[in-house]
Design a protein around this motif. Structure first.
Motif, PDB file in Angstrom:
ATOM      1  N   LYS A 142       0.837  -1.203   0.000  1.00 53.71           N
ATOM      2  CA  LYS A 142       0.000   0.000   0.000  1.00 53.71           C
ATOM      3  C   LYS A 142       0.871   1.251   0.000  1.00 53.71           C
ATOM      4  N   GLU A 143       1.907   1.235   0.829  1.00 54.41           N
ATOM      5  CA  GLU A 143       2.808   2.386   0.852  1.00 54.41           C
ATOM      6  C   GLU A 143       3.468   2.583  -0.504  1.00 54.41           C
ATOM      7  N   LEU A 144       3.903   1.447  -1.107  1.00 55.94           N
ATOM      8  CA  LEU A 144       4.534   1.536  -2.423  1.00 55.94           C
ATOM      9  C   LEU A 144       3.544   2.049  -3.465  1.00 55.94           C
ATOM     10  N   ARG A 145       2.284   1.526  -3.404  1.00 52.67           N
ATOM     11  CA  ARG A 145       1.273   1.971  -4.362  1.00 52.67           C
ATOM     12  C   ARG A 145       0.950   3.446  -4.179  1.00 52.67           C
ATOM     13  N   ASP A 146       0.824   3.866  -2.912  1.00 55.71           N
ATOM     14  CA  ASP A 146       0.545   5.282  -2.654  1.00 55.71           C
ATOM     15  C   ASP A 146       1.676   6.161  -3.166  1.00 55.71           C
ATOM     16  N   ASN A 147       2.906   5.685  -2.967  1.00 53.76           N
ATOM     17  CA  ASN A 147       4.051   6.466  -3.466  1.00 53.76           C
ATOM     18  C   ASN A 147       4.038   6.552  -4.997  1.00 53.76           C
ATOM     19  N   ILE A 148       3.699   5.400  -5.630  1.00 56.08           N
ATOM     20  CA  ILE A 148       3.643   5.396  -7.098  1.00 56.08           C
ATOM     21  C   ILE A 148       2.532   6.322  -7.598  1.00 56.08           C
ATOM     22  N   LEU A 149       1.340   6.230  -6.938  1.00 56.61           N
ATOM     23  CA  LEU A 149       0.225   7.091  -7.342  1.00 56.61           C
ATOM     24  C   LEU A 149       0.557   8.563  -7.139  1.00 56.61           C
ATOM     25  N   GLN A 150       1.212   8.843  -6.017  1.00 59.35           N
ATOM     26  CA  GLN A 150       1.588  10.227  -5.761  1.00 59.35           C
ATOM     27  C   GLN A 150       2.588  10.707  -6.808  1.00 59.35           C
ATOM     28  N   ALA A 151       3.536   9.821  -7.151  1.00 59.47           N
ATOM     29  CA  ALA A 151       4.520  10.191  -8.181  1.00 59.47           C
ATOM     30  C   ALA A 151       3.836  10.390  -9.533  1.00 59.47           C
ATOM     31  N   GLN A 152       2.851   9.507  -9.820  1.00 60.88           N
ATOM     32  CA  GLN A 152       2.115   9.659 -11.081  1.00 60.88           C
ATOM     33  C   GLN A 152       1.343  10.979 -11.121  1.00 60.88           C
ATOM     34  N   LYS A 153       0.703  11.304  -9.982  1.00 60.97           N
ATOM     35  CA  LYS A 153      -0.044  12.565  -9.932  1.00 60.97           C
ATOM     36  C   LYS A 153       0.887  13.767 -10.118  1.00 60.97           C
ATOM     37  N   GLU A 154       2.045  13.695  -9.460  1.00 65.47           N
ATOM     38  CA  GLU A 154       2.999  14.803  -9.592  1.00 65.47           C
ATOM     39  C   GLU A 154       3.503  14.910 -11.032  1.00 65.47           C
ATOM     40  N   PHE A 155       3.784  13.731 -11.613  1.00 63.44           N
ATOM     41  CA  PHE A 155       4.250  13.730 -13.002  1.00 63.44           C
ATOM     42  C   PHE A 155       3.167  14.277 -13.937  1.00 63.44           C
ATOM     43  N   LEU A 156       1.931  13.822 -13.719  1.00 68.91           N
ATOM     44  CA  LEU A 156       0.824  14.271 -14.567  1.00 68.91           C
ATOM     45  C   LEU A 156       0.560  15.760 -14.380  1.00 68.91           C
ATOM     46  N   ARG A 157       0.660  16.228 -13.130  1.00 66.47           N
ATOM     47  CA  ARG A 157       0.435  17.648 -12.862  1.00 66.47           C
ATOM     48  C   ARG A 157       1.480  18.511 -13.578  1.00 66.47           C
ATOM     49  N   HIS A 158       2.739  18.085 -13.473  1.00 68.46           N
ATOM     50  CA  HIS A 158       3.804  18.843 -14.141  1.00 68.46           C
ATOM     51  C   HIS A 158       3.671  18.752 -15.656  1.00 68.46           C
ATOM     52  N   THR A 159       3.284  17.545 -16.136  1.00 68.03           N
ATOM     53  CA  THR A 159       3.136  17.373 -17.587  1.00 68.03           C
ATOM     54  C   THR A 159       2.017  18.264 -18.129  1.00 68.03           C
ATOM     55  N   ILE A 160       0.895  18.288 -17.409  1.00 65.02           N
ATOM     56  CA  ILE A 160      -0.237  19.127 -17.836  1.00 65.02           C
ATOM     57  C   ILE A 160       0.153  20.599 -17.818  1.00 65.02           C
ATOM     58  N   HIS A 161       0.844  20.976 -16.760  1.00 68.73           N
ATOM     59  CA  HIS A 161       1.261  22.380 -16.653  1.00 68.73           C
ATOM     60  C   HIS A 161       2.194  22.761 -17.796  1.00 68.73           C
ATOM     61  N   GLU A 162       3.118  21.854 -18.110  1.00 71.97           N
ATOM     62  CA  GLU A 162       4.074  22.156 -19.182  1.00 71.97           C
ATOM     63  C   GLU A 162       3.435  22.055 -20.563  1.00 71.97           C
ATOM     64  N   THR A 163       2.317  21.303 -20.672  1.00 64.51           N
ATOM     65  CA  THR A 163       1.668  21.126 -21.975  1.00 64.51           C
ATOM     66  C   THR A 163       0.820  22.338 -22.340  1.00 64.51           C
ATOM     67  N   ASN A 164       0.303  23.008 -21.362  1.00 67.92           N
ATOM     68  CA  ASN A 164      -0.620  24.112 -21.621  1.00 67.92           C
ATOM     69  C   ASN A 164       0.023  25.209 -22.474  1.00 67.92           C
ATOM     70  N   THR A 165       1.243  25.554 -22.142  1.00 67.71           N
ATOM     71  CA  THR A 165       1.909  26.664 -22.863  1.00 67.71           C
ATOM     72  C   THR A 165       2.145  26.347 -24.338  1.00 67.71           C
ATOM     73  N   PRO A 166       2.756  25.203 -24.674  1.00 65.00           N
ATOM     74  CA  PRO A 166       2.968  24.927 -26.111  1.00 65.00           C
ATOM     75  C   PRO A 166       1.663  24.776 -26.892  1.00 65.00           C
ATOM     76  N   LEU A 167       0.623  24.238 -26.260  1.00 63.18           N
ATOM     77  CA  LEU A 167      -0.654  24.133 -26.953  1.00 63.18           C
ATOM     78  C   LEU A 167      -1.229  25.516 -27.241  1.00 63.18           C
ATOM     79  N   SER A 168      -1.142  26.380 -26.264  1.00 61.46           N
ATOM     80  CA  SER A 168      -1.627  27.747 -26.473  1.00 61.46           C
ATOM     81  C   SER A 168      -0.833  28.439 -27.573  1.00 61.46           C
TER      82      SER A 168
END
Length: 414
Positions: free
Chosen positions: A193-219
Motif C-alpha cells: 500500500k505504501e509503495l502503491r501510494d508512493n507510485i500514485l503520488q509520483a504519477q499525480k505529480e508527473f501528470l500535474r507537471h506534464t499538464i502544466h508544461e503542456t498548456n503553454t505549447p498548446l496555447s
C-alpha cells in the motif's frame, strides 16, 4: 386388573415424583404396620365370633340341673380364657411377622441404598475425574449390569475427551500458524500500500507537471494557427493541425480536471446554456468539418439559464461533442439541441452511427465499443461522474438509424 394397577402406579409416580428415599421408607413402614394391625384385627374378630358361637351353643344346652349349670359355667370360663390366649397369640404373632417383614425390608433397603449411594458417588466423582465403578461393591444383579454400561460410558467419554484435547492442540497450532501468516501478509500489504501510494503520488505529480508544461505549447500552437490564418489562407494541413490541437486541448482539460477535482473547489454560477453551448460548437466546428461532419444546432428559446460550474459543464459538452465526432458516420450531420421540459432544460446530441450494443457499459472507464477508434476511454466516464455529482439525468437511445445522448439539467429559479 393389570390396567388398574398400572393406573395406580402411574398416579403415584405423577403425584410423588419428588419423594426422597427416606420418605419412601417411612411410608413403606407405616403401610406394613397398618397392614399388620389390620391382619391381627381380622383374626381377633374371627376368633371372637367363634367364641360367641361356642358360648351360644353352651347356653342353648343349659338346663335346671345344678351340676349341669356348674359344668356350663366352668366351660364358659375356659372359653373366655381360650379367647384371651388366642387373642394374645394372634397379636404376638402379628407383631413377630411385622418385625420379620420390617427386618427383611430394612436389610434389602439398606443394600439398595448402598448401591444407589455408590452410583451417586460414582457420577459425582466422574464429573471431575476419570474413574470407574467397582462392580464388586454392588449387591443387586441389575445394578451390576448398569455398572458395566456406566464404565463403558466413562471410557467412551474419556476417549472422546482425549480426542478433543488433541484436536484442540492441533487447532491452536493451526491458529497460531494462520495468525503468523496473516500478520506477515498484513505487513506485506502495508508495504504494498505504501509503495502503491508512493507510485500514485509520483504519477499525480508527473501528470500535474506534464499538464502544466503542456498548456503553454498548446496555447502557442493555437495562437500561431490563428495568426497564420489571418495572414494566409488556411489549407487542409493547417486545419488538420488545428483539429488535432483542439483534440489535445480536450484531453488536456480532462486530465487537468481529474488531477485537480479532489483538491480544487468548483463553485456554481449562473450560466446561459444556449450561449455556452454555441461557443463550444464553434470551437469544435473545425474538427467536425475535417471529419466531413456538420453541426446542426437548434434551440426552443434564446436564453436558458442553469446554475452550474463552467468547468464541469465544459467537460460534459466537450466530451459529448468529441464522442459524436468520433463515432458519427462520414458525411452525416450531428444534431445538437436545447429544449425546455417543465422545470428542466434538456441538452441533446444525436447523429447516425453504429448502434451501441450496451448503453450502460459505455460509461465505464476505458471502455470503447469500437477498439479501432483512438482515445483513452475516460471521457464518458468523466461525464457520468459529473452528472452524478450534480444530479443531472443521462439518457442514451441507440439504433441503426440514430444514436442520441440527452442530459436533463435543472433550470435556474425552478
Amino acid at each position: 386388573m393389570n390396567n388398574f394397577f398400572n393406573s395406580i402406579y402411574t398416579y403415584i409416580l405423577h403425584k410423588s415424583n419428588t419423594i426422597t428415599i427416606q420418605q419412601a421408607n417411612i411410608f413403606t413402614t407405616l403401610f406394613i404396620f397398618i397392614f399388620t394391625i389390620l391382619f391381627a384385627y381380622l383374626l381377633i374378630t374371627e376368633n371372637y365370633h367363634d367364641y360367641e358361637r361356642a358360648l351360644y351353643s353352651n347356653e342353648k344346652s343349659l338346663d335346671t340341673n345344678i351340676s349341669q349349670t356348674i359344668y356350663h359355667a366352668d366351660r364358659e370360663k375356659k372359653l373366655k380364657t381360650l379367647l384371651i390366649k388366642n387373642t394374645i397369640a394372634i397379636v404376638t404373632l402379628a407383631f413377630i411377622l411385622f418385625g420379620i417383614m420390617l427386618g427383611f425390608y430394612k436389610i434389602f433397603n439398606t443394600l439398595l441404598q448402598r448401591d444407589m449411594q455408590a452410583f451417586l458417588d460414582f457420577f459425582k466423582e466422574t464429573a471431575h475425574s476419570e474413574q470407574v465403578l467397582n462392580p464388586n461393591v454392588i449387591f443387586f444383579k441389575e445394578f451390576k449390569t448398569m455398572v458395566s454400561y456406566a464404565n463403558s460410558m466413562v471410557d467412551t467419554i474419556s476417549e472422546k475427551k482425549r480426542d478433543l484435547e488433541e484436536l484442540n492442540l492441533k487447532l491452536e497450532d493451526k491458529v497460531k500458524e494462520k495468525t503468523a501468516n496473516l500478520q506477515e501478509t498484513n505487513a506485506n500489504l502495508v508495504k504494498e500500500k505504501e509503495l502503491r501510494d508512493n507510485i500514485l503520488q509520483a504519477q499525480k505529480e508527473f501528470l500535474r507537471h506534464t499538464i502544466h508544461e503542456t498548456n503553454t505549447p498548446l496555447s502557442v500552437i493555437l495562437t500561431s494557427i490563428d495568426l497564420l490564418s489571418m495572414n494566409n489562407k488556411k489549407d487542409r494541413h493547417l486545419s488538420k493541425i488545428e483539429a488535432a490541437t483542439k483534440n489535445i486541448f480536450n484531453i488536456y482539460d480532462d486530465l487537468s480536471y481529474l488531477v485537480k477535482k479532489d483538491q480544487v473547489e468548483y463553485p456554481r454560477i449562473t450560466v446561459d446554456l444556449d450561449l455556452f453551448l454555441k461557443s463550444r460548437i464553434d470551437f469544435f466546428s473545425e474538427v467536425a468539418q475535417l471529419s466531413k461532419l456538420e453541426f446542426v444546432y437548434t434551440s426552443s428559446q434564446s436564453q436558458t439559464f442553469i446554475y452550474f460550474n463552467e468547468t464541469k459543464l465544459q467537460r460534459v459538452i466537450d466530451n459529448t461533442l468529441t464522442n459524436a465526432i468520433k463515432y458519427t458516420l462520414a458525411n452525416e450531420k450531428i444534431y445538437i439541441g436545447i429544449s425546455v421540459m417543465g422545470s428542466f432544460v434538456e441538452l441533446s446530441a444525436g447523429s447516425k452511427s453504429k448502434e451501441i450494443k450496451d448503453t450502460d457499459k459505455i460509461f465505464d472507464a476505458y471502455y470503447r465499443e469500437e477498439e479501432h477508434i483512438e482515445g483513452f476511454g475516460i471521457g464518458l466516464r468523466l461525464v457520468k461522474s459529473i452528472c452524478e455529482e450534480e444530479n443531472v439525468k443521462i439518457y442514451v437511445d441507440s439504433s441503426d438509424e440514430k444514436t442520441t445522448f440527452r442530459y436533463r439539467f435543472k433550470m435556474m429559479g425552478e
